[in-house]
Design a protein around this motif. Structure first.
Motif, PDB file in Angstrom:
ATOM      1  N   VAL A  74       0.850  -1.185   0.000  1.00 13.92           N
ATOM      2  CA  VAL A  74       0.000   0.000   0.000  1.00 13.92           C
ATOM      3  C   VAL A  74       0.891   1.243   0.000  1.00 13.92           C
ATOM      4  CG1 VAL A  74      -1.734   1.291   1.329  1.00 13.92           C
ATOM      5  CG2 VAL A  74      -1.825  -1.215   1.253  1.00 13.92           C
ATOM      6  N   PRO A  75       0.594   2.268  -0.816  1.00 20.29           N
ATOM      7  CA  PRO A  75       1.396   3.500  -0.781  1.00 20.29           C
ATOM      8  C   PRO A  75       1.485   4.067   0.633  1.00 20.29           C
ATOM      9  CG  PRO A  75      -0.125   3.547  -2.636  1.00 20.29           C
ATOM     10  CD  PRO A  75      -0.491   2.329  -1.808  1.00 20.29           C
ATOM     11  N   ALA A  76       2.669   4.540   1.016  1.00 20.89           N
ATOM     12  CA  ALA A  76       2.924   4.988   2.392  1.00 20.89           C
ATOM     13  C   ALA A  76       1.857   5.936   2.950  1.00 20.89           C
ATOM     14  CB  ALA A  76       4.310   5.617   2.479  1.00 20.89           C
ATOM     15  N   PRO A  77       1.395   6.929   2.195  1.00 22.12           N
ATOM     16  CA  PRO A  77       0.398   7.859   2.764  1.00 22.12           C
ATOM     17  C   PRO A  77      -0.937   7.195   3.108  1.00 22.12           C
ATOM     18  CG  PRO A  77       1.437   8.792   0.794  1.00 22.12           C
ATOM     19  CD  PRO A  77       1.828   7.354   0.846  1.00 22.12           C
ATOM     20  N   LYS A  78      -1.207   6.044   2.492  1.00 22.66           N
ATOM     21  CA  LYS A  78      -2.494   5.377   2.717  1.00 22.66           C
ATOM     22  C   LYS A  78      -2.419   4.281   3.780  1.00 22.66           C
ATOM     23  CE  LYS A  78      -4.279   6.242  -1.940  1.00 22.66           C
ATOM     24  NZ  LYS A  78      -4.865   5.643  -3.160  1.00 22.66           N
ATOM     25  N   ARG A  79      -1.241   4.063   4.345  1.00 20.15           N
ATOM     26  CA  ARG A  79      -1.110   3.010   5.354  1.00 20.15           C
ATOM     27  C   ARG A  79      -1.764   3.430   6.668  1.00 20.15           C
ATOM     28  NH1 ARG A  79       5.080   2.344   3.896  1.00 20.15           N
ATOM     29  NH2 ARG A  79       4.831   1.202   1.929  1.00 20.15           N
ATOM     30  N   LYS A  80      -2.494   2.503   7.258  1.00 16.41           N
ATOM     31  CA  LYS A  80      -3.180   2.767   8.529  1.00 16.41           C
ATOM     32  C   LYS A  80      -2.407   2.174   9.706  1.00 16.41           C
ATOM     33  CE  LYS A  80      -7.707   2.126  10.723  1.00 16.41           C
ATOM     34  NZ  LYS A  80      -9.066   1.550  10.568  1.00 16.41           N
ATOM     35  N   TYR A  81      -1.790   1.007   9.488  1.00 19.82           N
ATOM     36  CA  TYR A  81      -1.159   0.289  10.589  1.00 19.82           C
ATOM     37  C   TYR A  81       0.362   0.202  10.485  1.00 19.82           C
ATOM     38  CZ  TYR A  81      -5.954  -1.142  11.517  1.00 19.82           C
ATOM     39  OH  TYR A  81      -7.293  -1.143  11.785  1.00 19.82           O
ATOM     40  N   GLY A  82       0.912   0.333   9.273  1.00 15.33           N
ATOM     41  CA  GLY A  82       2.364   0.259   9.136  1.00 15.33           C
ATOM     42  C   GLY A  82       2.800  -0.656   8.011  1.00 15.33           C
ATOM     43  N   TYR A  83       4.062  -0.566   7.649  1.00  8.75           N
ATOM     44  CA  TYR A  83       4.601  -1.270   6.486  1.00  8.75           C
ATOM     45  C   TYR A  83       4.456  -2.783   6.600  1.00  8.75           C
ATOM     46  CZ  TYR A  83       7.955  -2.814   2.955  1.00  8.75           C
ATOM     47  OH  TYR A  83       8.558  -3.432   1.889  1.00  8.75           O
ATOM     48  N   PHE A  84       4.798  -3.349   7.764  1.00  4.71           N
ATOM     49  CA  PHE A  84       4.789  -4.816   7.896  1.00  4.71           C
ATOM     50  C   PHE A  84       4.204  -5.207   9.248  1.00  4.71           C
ATOM     51  CE2 PHE A  84       6.806  -9.122   7.680  1.00  4.71           C
ATOM     52  CZ  PHE A  84       6.387  -9.440   6.400  1.00  4.71           C
ATOM     53  N   CYS A  85       2.894  -5.028   9.363  1.00  6.62           N
ATOM     54  CA  CYS A  85       2.202  -5.330  10.618  1.00  6.62           C
ATOM     55  C   CYS A  85       1.922  -6.825  10.739  1.00  6.62           C
ATOM     56  CB  CYS A  85       0.888  -4.562  10.693  1.00  6.62           C
ATOM     57  SG  CYS A  85       1.082  -2.937  11.437  1.00  6.62           S
ATOM     58  N   LEU A  86       2.207  -7.366  11.908  1.00  6.27           N
ATOM     59  CA  LEU A  86       1.991  -8.777  12.181  1.00  6.27           C
ATOM     60  C   LEU A  86       0.776  -8.937  13.101  1.00  6.27           C
ATOM     61  CD1 LEU A  86       5.697  -9.766  12.984  1.00  6.27           C
ATOM     62  CD2 LEU A  86       4.602  -9.525  10.757  1.00  6.27           C
ATOM     63  N   PRO A  87      -0.189  -9.762  12.710  1.00  2.00           N
ATOM     64  CA  PRO A  87      -1.370  -9.975  13.556  1.00  2.00           C
ATOM     65  C   PRO A  87      -1.008 -10.646  14.886  1.00  2.00           C
ATOM     66  CG  PRO A  87      -1.793 -10.686  11.309  1.00  2.00           C
ATOM     67  CD  PRO A  87      -0.307 -10.447  11.417  1.00  2.00           C
ATOM     68  N   ILE A  88      -1.706 -10.247  15.937  1.00  2.00           N
ATOM     69  CA  ILE A  88      -1.503 -10.839  17.269  1.00  2.00           C
ATOM     70  C   ILE A  88      -2.737 -11.669  17.619  1.00  2.00           C
ATOM     71  CG2 ILE A  88      -0.985 -10.398  19.699  1.00  2.00           C
ATOM     72  CD1 ILE A  88      -0.078  -7.557  18.814  1.00  2.00           C
TER      73      ILE A  88
END
Length: 408
Positions: free
Chosen positions: A314-328
Motif C-alpha cells: 500500500v502506498p505509504a500515505p495510505k497506510r493505517k497500521y504500518g509497512y509490515f504489521c503482524l497480527p496478534i
C-alpha cells in the motif's frame, strides 16, 4: 443430511487446533517440522525479510525452538519436501508430488498470451538448458550468462535463461534441488524425487479427493470457496461435483456455524476428535502476514471478525497500521497488529507501532504475555535488543514497555 450446528467459538477452536495453534508447540526436531508441513498442506515461501522470512516464521510459531536447518535438511538431504506452486510458491510434502504433476501438465499446454510470449522468448534455450543440467548436474540462474545491459528487476527484466529455468520448473521438467542463500538451484526430477515416491498420474477424481480432504485437514472447517482458494489444483466445477459426492457418501460433515450465512464442511474424524477432547487456549502468537491461518482474508473476517491487510504493498500515505504489521492472536482471538522490523546489522528488533482492536485493553496479563512473546521473537530474529520507535511511545504501550524492561 442435516447440518451439524456449532457455535462460532467452537468453530474457531477447531480451526486453531487443525492449524497447530492451540495447545503445545511441536518438539525440536526436523520430524516435527515435517509433521507441521504435512498438516498445513503447504508452507508459503516469501522473499520479504523485514523480519525472518515467512516460511521460517510460520514454522517457528508452531514448533518449539525451530531452526532453519530443519527445513534445509528436509529439502536437500532427506528429500521429504519439494518446492512448487501450492496456494503460492511453497514447500510441499514430497509424498504429495503426484497431485502437483497434474498441475505441471497444465503448464505444458498453457494458452494465455503472457505465457505464450515467454515460451516464444525462451523456446530455443530450453532444450540446451535441460541438456546442460543433465550433463553438469544442478545449476542456478547464476550459472547462465546474463543478457547485456539487463538489470534483474522483475519478470519483465529477467534474462531469458532465468525465465526459461522457471518455465521448465513450472512444467515439471526441472525441480528445485536446494537453495544457496535464497538462490534456487535446479536439477532434473529423477535426481530430486526419491525412487519410492508414487509418481503415477492421478485421475481427476483422485485430484479432487486430495484437494478437498487435504484442505479440510489443514483448515478444520472450510467453505467450498476456501477449498478452491488454498491449493488451487483442480477446477471449480470438478471440486463442486466431487464435494457433493463426498457429502452423499457421508465422507464429509456439513456444518452450520452459528448464524454465519455460508455452509461449512469438515472431515468426520476432525469433528469426532474435537468432541472427545477439551483444551484451554491461553496461547499468544505473533503471526506472519503469510501464515496459513490468515492468508484467506475473507475467511478470516467471517470466522474471526478480523479485518487484515498487509500494507507493504500500500502506498505509504495510505497506510493505517504500518509497512509490515503482524497480527496478534491471543486466547483464540485476534487482538491487534504490531509493526516490527529486525535491524540485523545492529541486532535490534524495532517496534514501530502497536495497534489493539477497539475492545482490547492492555491488561497486566496481556502485557506480560506479549512481552515474553516479543523476547522470544527477538531471539528468533537473531536480535538481542528490543527498541520502540518514537511513534510507538504512547501511553497505550507503556505497560508493555515496563514488562519488557523488567525482562531485559
Amino acid at each position: 443430511m442435516k447440518p451439524l450446528q456449532i457455535t462460532q467459538s467452537e468453530a474457531k477452536s477447531i480451526v486453531l487446533r487443525s492449524q497447530f495453534l492451540e495447545g503445545k508447540q511441536k518438539g525440536k526436531s526436523k520430524s516435527a517440522t515435517l509433521e507441521v508441513i504435512k498438516q498445513l498442506g503447504y508452507l508459503q515461501i516469501d522473499t520479504i525479510s523485514v523480519v525472518e522470512r515467512a516460511h521460517h516464521h510460520i514454522l517457528w510459531t508452531r514448533q518449539l525452538n525451530y531452526t532453519a536447518k530443519f527445513l534445509k535438511q528436509l529439502q536437500e538431504n532427506d528429500r521429504e519436501i519439494f518446492e512448487y506452486w501450492g496456494h503460492a510458491a511453497a514447500y510441499l510434502p514430497m509424498e504429495d508430488i503426484r497431485f502437483y504433476q497434474y498441475k505441471m501438465q497444465q503448464f505444458l499446454n498453457k494458452n494465455g498470451q503472457w505465457f505464450k510470449n515467454k515460451l516464444e522468448l525462451c523456446k530455443t534455450l530450453m532444450p540446451s538448458i535441460l541438456k546442460r543440467i543433465e550433463h553438469e548436474g544442478e545449476l542456478s540462474s547464476k550459472d547462465f550468462k546474463s543478457a547485456p545491459n539487463k538489470q534483474n528487476a522483475g519478470w519483465w527484466n529477467w534474462k531469458p535463461s532465468k525465465i526459461a529455468l522457471e518455465l521448465l520448473f513450472w512444467q515439471g521438467k526441472l525441480m528445485i534441488s536446494k537453495r544457496k542463500g535464497f538462490q534456487k538451484v535446479y536439477d532434473l526430477p529423477h535426481r530430486v524425487v526419491p525412487n519410492h515416491i508414487n509418481r503415477t498420474t492421478p485421475t481427476n477424481e483422485e485430484v479432487c479427493d486430495y484437494q478437498i480432504k487435504k484442505s479440510l485437514q489443514a483448515l478444520g472447517l472450510a467453505r467450498e470457496k476456501d477449498i478452491l482458494y488454498i491449493l488451487r489444483i483442480a477446477g471449480k466445477e470438478d471440486i463442486s461435483t466431487y464435494l457433493k459426492k463426498l457429502i452423499e457418501n457421508k465422507q464429509l460433515s456439513q456444518i452450520q456455524v452459528g448464524k454465519l450465512p455460508s455452509p461449512y464442511f469438515a472431515l468426520p474424524e476432525v469433528m469426532d476428535q474435537y468432541a472427545k477432547s477439551t483444551l484451554r487456549n491461553n496461547k499468544i502468537h505473533i503471526l506472519s502476514p503469510f501464515d496459513n491461518l490468515i492468508i484467506n482474508r475473507d475467511r478470516l473476517k467471517e470466522l474471526f471478525d478480523f479485518n487484515y491487510t498487509i500494507e507493504c504493498y500500500v502506498p505509504a500515505p495510505k497506510r493505517k497500521y504500518g509497512y509490515f504489521c503482524l497480527p496478534i492472536l491471543w486466547k483464540g482471538n485476534f487482538i491487534g497488529q504490531i509493526d516490527i522490523k529486525a535491524d540485523r546489522k545492529y541486532k535490534i528488533l524495532i517496534i514501530q507501532q502497536v495497534h489493539f482492536e477497539k475492545k482490547i485493553k492492555l491488561s497486566d496479563e496481556l502485557s506480560s504475555k506479549l512481552a515474553i512473546k516479543l523476547i522470544e521473537f527477538m531471539t528468533f530474529n537473531q536480535c538481542d535488543t528490543i527498541k520502540f520507535s518514537k511513534q510507538s511511545s504512547v501511553s497505550t504501550v507503556k505497560p508493555l514497555q515496563n514488562h519488557l524492561n523488567s525482562l531485559n
